[in-house]
Design a protein around this motif. Structure first.
Motif, PDB file in Angstrom:
ATOM      1  N   GLY A  32       0.794  -1.225   0.000  1.00  8.06           N
ATOM      2  CA  GLY A  32       0.000   0.000   0.000  1.00  8.06           C
ATOM      3  C   GLY A  32       0.821   1.267   0.000  1.00  8.06           C
ATOM      4  N   GLU A  33       2.140   1.136  -0.072  1.00 15.37           N
ATOM      5  CA  GLU A  33       3.030   2.293  -0.164  1.00 15.37           C
ATOM      6  C   GLU A  33       4.311   1.850  -0.852  1.00 15.37           C
ATOM      7  N   SER A  34       5.017   2.823  -1.427  1.00 13.16           N
ATOM      8  CA  SER A  34       6.200   2.493  -2.224  1.00 13.16           C
ATOM      9  C   SER A  34       7.469   2.378  -1.403  1.00 13.16           C
ATOM     10  N   GLY A  35       7.511   3.051  -0.274  1.00 10.97           N
ATOM     11  CA  GLY A  35       8.702   2.995   0.562  1.00 10.97           C
ATOM     12  C   GLY A  35       9.767   4.007   0.189  1.00 10.97           C
ATOM     13  N   ASP A  36       9.528   4.840  -0.819  1.00 10.98           N
ATOM     14  CA  ASP A  36      10.485   5.894  -1.156  1.00 10.98           C
ATOM     15  C   ASP A  36       9.750   7.215  -1.396  1.00 10.98           C
ATOM     16  N   LYS A  37      10.494   8.295  -1.341  1.00  8.43           N
ATOM     17  CA  LYS A  37       9.891   9.625  -1.464  1.00  8.43           C
ATOM     18  C   LYS A  37       9.496   9.969  -2.896  1.00  8.43           C
ATOM     19  N   GLN A  38      10.150   9.369  -3.859  1.00  6.93           N
ATOM     20  CA  GLN A  38       9.892   9.694  -5.258  1.00  6.93           C
ATOM     21  C   GLN A  38       8.536   9.174  -5.739  1.00  6.93           C
ATOM     22  N   HIS A  39       8.072   8.070  -5.186  1.00  5.34           N
ATOM     23  CA  HIS A  39       6.840   7.441  -5.659  1.00  5.34           C
ATOM     24  C   HIS A  39       5.773   7.428  -4.574  1.00  5.34           C
ATOM     25  N   ARG A  40       5.405   8.603  -4.116  1.00  3.52           N
ATOM     26  CA  ARG A  40       4.319   8.732  -3.145  1.00  3.52           C
ATOM     27  C   ARG A  40       3.029   9.043  -3.892  1.00  3.52           C
ATOM     28  N   TYR A  41       1.981   8.353  -3.508  1.00  8.57           N
ATOM     29  CA  TYR A  41       0.684   8.557  -4.136  1.00  8.57           C
ATOM     30  C   TYR A  41      -0.368   8.720  -3.053  1.00  8.57           C
ATOM     31  N   GLN A  42      -1.431   9.416  -3.388  1.00 10.02           N
ATOM     32  CA  GLN A  42      -2.533   9.594  -2.460  1.00 10.02           C
ATOM     33  C   GLN A  42      -3.203   8.244  -2.209  1.00 10.02           C
ATOM     34  N   PRO A  43      -3.771   8.044  -1.020  1.00 15.40           N
ATOM     35  CA  PRO A  43      -4.377   6.746  -0.686  1.00 15.40           C
ATOM     36  C   PRO A  43      -5.432   6.277  -1.680  1.00 15.40           C
TER      37      PRO A  43
END
Length: 117
Positions: A32-43
């Motif tokens: 449910g999350e990418s684990g890095d700052k570059q690939h953050r998306y809204q829930p």
């Protein structure tokens, strides 16, 4: 709260086999999350991404995606020739390559992209 629904298919069922080319795509689906700052998306984008990947996993072959008009399945052209895409929403799409090998369609997810950039 993010609810994940997983559909697992055995190789002999005829369903598509899903592969993730990039680690952040796999993490988005399973964690449910990418684990890095570059690939953050809204829930809500992550939730729809999981839903669409589950749909990809549930169909027998890529052409079955035409049944889901909201996905807007298409083969891409131009500099992305050879790729196919389905929509997450009006802004994001999943880009992938498919390959029919031995009766199993392999769907290699390449990118979750903002196609209005």
């Amino acid at each position: 709260m993010l609810v994940k629904i997983f559909i697992f298919a055995a190789k002999n069922t005829g369903f598509m086999e899903i592969k993730f080319q990039k680690e952040y795509l796999r993490k988005l689906f399973y964690d449910g999350e990418s684990g890095d700052k570059q690939h953050r998306y809204q829930p809500q984008i992550v939730k729809k991404y999981v839903r669409v990947v589950n749909i990809l996993d549930s169909v027998d072959k890529v052409t079955d995606l035409f049944r889901f008009s909201s996905l807007h399945y298409e083969k891409l052209q131009g500099d992305k020739k050879g790729l196919e895409s389905v929509r997450i929403n009006n802004q994001y799409r999943i880009e992938f390559q498919s390959d029919d090998s031995g009766g199993i369609t392999i769907c290699n997810i390449i990118e979750l992209s903002n196609h209005y950039k």
